[in-house]
Design an enzyme around this catalytic site. Sequence first.
Site, PDB file in Angstrom:
ATOM      1  N   LYS A 258       0.747  -1.195   0.057  1.00  0.00           N
ATOM      2  CA  LYS A 258       0.117   0.322  -0.220  1.00  0.00           C
ATOM      3  C   LYS A 258       0.602   1.442   0.218  1.00  0.00           C
ATOM      4  O   LYS A 258       1.873   1.611   0.344  1.00  0.00           O
ATOM      5  CB  LYS A 258      -0.886  -0.257   1.446  1.00  0.00           C
ATOM      6  CG  LYS A 258      -0.048  -0.422   2.959  1.00  0.00           C
ATOM      7  CD  LYS A 258      -1.526   0.086   3.492  1.00  0.00           C
ATOM      8  CE  LYS A 258      -0.304   0.120   4.869  1.00  0.00           C
ATOM      9  NZ  LYS A 258      -1.189  -0.147   6.114  1.00  0.00           N
TER      10      LYS A 258
ATOM     11  N   TYR B 183      15.124  30.279   7.923  1.00  0.00           N
ATOM     12  CA  TYR B 183      13.931  30.683   8.395  1.00  0.00           C
ATOM     13  C   TYR B 183      14.283  30.913  10.109  1.00  0.00           C
ATOM     14  O   TYR B 183      13.904  30.991  10.432  1.00  0.00           O
ATOM     15  CB  TYR B 183      12.637  30.624   7.919  1.00  0.00           C
ATOM     16  CG  TYR B 183      12.090  30.855   5.890  1.00  0.00           C
ATOM     17  CD1 TYR B 183      12.148  31.374   5.731  1.00  0.00           C
ATOM     18  CD2 TYR B 183      11.773  29.396   5.356  1.00  0.00           C
ATOM     19  CE1 TYR B 183      12.038  31.818   4.351  1.00  0.00           C
ATOM     20  CE2 TYR B 183      11.620  29.500   4.260  1.00  0.00           C
ATOM     21  CZ  TYR B 183      12.429  30.564   3.765  1.00  0.00           C
ATOM     22  OH  TYR B 183      11.274  30.661   2.362  1.00  0.00           O
TER      23      TYR B 183
END
Length: 394
Positions: free
Chosen positions: A44, A279
């Site tokens: 999956k 940042y």
Amino acid sequence: MTETALLPTAPLRARAEIDLAALRANVRALRERAPGAALMAVVKSDAYGHGALRCAREAVAAGASWLGTATPEEALVLRAKGGLPDGVRIMCWLWTPGGPWREAIDADLDVSVSGMWALREVSDAARAAGRPARVQLKADTGLGRNGCQPGDWAELVGAALDAERAGLVRVTGLWSHFACADEPGHPSIAAQLGAFRELVGYAERQGVRPEVRHIANSPATLTLPESHFDLVRTGIALYGISPSPEVGVPADFGLRPVMTLSASLALVKHVPAGHGVSYGHHYTTPGETTLGLVPLGYADGIPRHASGAGPVLVGGKWRTVAGRIAMDQFVVDLGGDEPAVGAEAVLFGPGDRGEPTAEDWAQAAGTIAYEIVTRIGTRVPRVHVNEVASGAGS
């Protein structure tokens, strides 16, 4: 060694190398853990980020006789493009109303049913298809997610048997899923095993004759032989990652991590002391140093929660993410070292070259290794090496 990349031109900005020889060896090691049971390779979410079609073929080549997906759409692609040998069964279990039941029947998939609505929809689709659906009834033995509650089990079993007698379904399996198999000794494990045996026994006394009964996931396959029944469903362990540190490290079970994530340094530069990095300036250089720019970020699946903590191997040394991880890039403090631009930065791999592992990144981000490998995005090419199985599609 064979190698296939989505982008044939080299060098690549970044790559997730998928060692298919390691995957095959993991399948063999898991089969040895459950010698009396068939093995389902769970592929999956694009095989937990490793590439579903190739991993499915390699797992089957190594001895898996079942494949598992969450969604029916994943299973339908496998059946259509997987290049799989005849006789390989594919099961999918996460259905919503109006799903592609008819397509699943035509593709000879095993579909999971947890409630009456699903049984009604799959029966209607089978009537339209003119052939029975392969149905596996799921019991909620304590996980509290999908699955039929014990109090509703008799109704679901009875309705499924009625549908079977009408030629609309064939009940091929009875199954459930553990909540805490990755926590050895947790009291829910024995309780769920007892509930599963009871619910399976009831269904069989009513006349259900399943091909497979299964409850074991990766941690149960590794540590709970009494849970193996007819089939074990191996997901994360297939890719060489331990279900949890409490269960053991991969090497304890003869497993090897399959994915190695690396990138080429995009810039190396000298900066003075007190220089802010990324940042918010959550990191400033403690002294004159060199910085390396790694061209991977949270848009590629690198967890922003690992800002200031994620480990990276550059030039044979562990470095740590300096400051915030941005959308497309992050910085490491190289401590004055001057690797060449384009030098390899290894975020994680098996660990035998001294590089971090997916578990190391999980610890840095406060999550689990499942998430680390599964979240690596499509901008990062998967480069499959050591492939032996062949088939259509890629």
